[in-house]
Design an enzyme around this catalytic site. Sequence first.
Site, PDB file in Angstrom:
ATOM      1  CE1 TYR A  40      -4.873  -2.154   4.681  1.00  0.00           C
ATOM      2  CE2 TYR A  40      -3.485  -0.085   4.374  1.00  0.00           C
ATOM      3  CZ  TYR A  40      -4.408  -1.204   3.970  1.00  0.00           C
ATOM      4  OH  TYR A  40      -4.541  -1.464   2.496  1.00  0.00           O
ATOM      5  CB  SER A  79      -0.920  -0.029   1.321  1.00  0.00           C
ATOM      6  OG  SER A  79      -1.602   1.084   1.415  1.00  0.00           O
TER       7      SER A  79
END
Length: 251
Positions: free
Chosen positions: A153, A140
């Site tokens: 996350y 990401s």
Amino acid sequence: MLNDRVIIVTGGAGGIGRATALLLADAGARVVVSDLSDSGEETAAAIRERGGQASFVKADIGREADVAALVDETLSIHGRLDGAFNNAGVEQAVLPLHELSIEQWEHALRIDLTGVFLCIKHQVRAMLAGGGGSIVNTASALGEVAIPRAAEYVTAKHGVIGLTRAAALEYGALGVRVNAVLPGIIRTPMIERAIEHPDFSAFFDKLLEHHPIGRFGQPPEVGEAVKWLLSDAASFVTGAMIAVDGGYRVL
């Protein structure tokens, strides 16, 4: 680009995984769609309806037995494994760090980081036995930067980047390339839920201002990068972090 390649796609029931599975199949790959949700079969069926080859294997990538079974089933069906897109993941709890429970923290790391480790572990074994292959992991943009209310996350995705580099170093000379894509804000169902969350909606308005391209991305735009990395067109690329983020990280 991928004629007759056997490729596993985890998290293939929707979003980036589904879009990528369709693109890979359109490029000639034999796709093994995997997901914890039975709706992964819908992706496989959509591929077959378009004239492609696909099967569905249900698996929880946070359980090593499931991952081993996924790879074994792929070998049973196709006799080899040429590529993998390790994309399955879970979203953040949208809580400040001090409010995260240990269960929320461990769940995110089990799926978003340990799950990728387990996939690489078993995929590499199959690929080494077959003469090589290519692996792409979904990290990401948040593997290099951070946003609030996403500590678990952000931590997991930073870990995926380190894991990708370590695996690329270990297996490059053995014929297995390992790379990662770093999506920015991609309009998947997961992101749509976050955008609609009352604690996050205003933040996403601000995030849009930090995308020089002027919009959020679409799942097939990530899939195209994955398709290239899995193909021989990227034969000299390993250990790379390919940002598909609309320029988010340059601001």
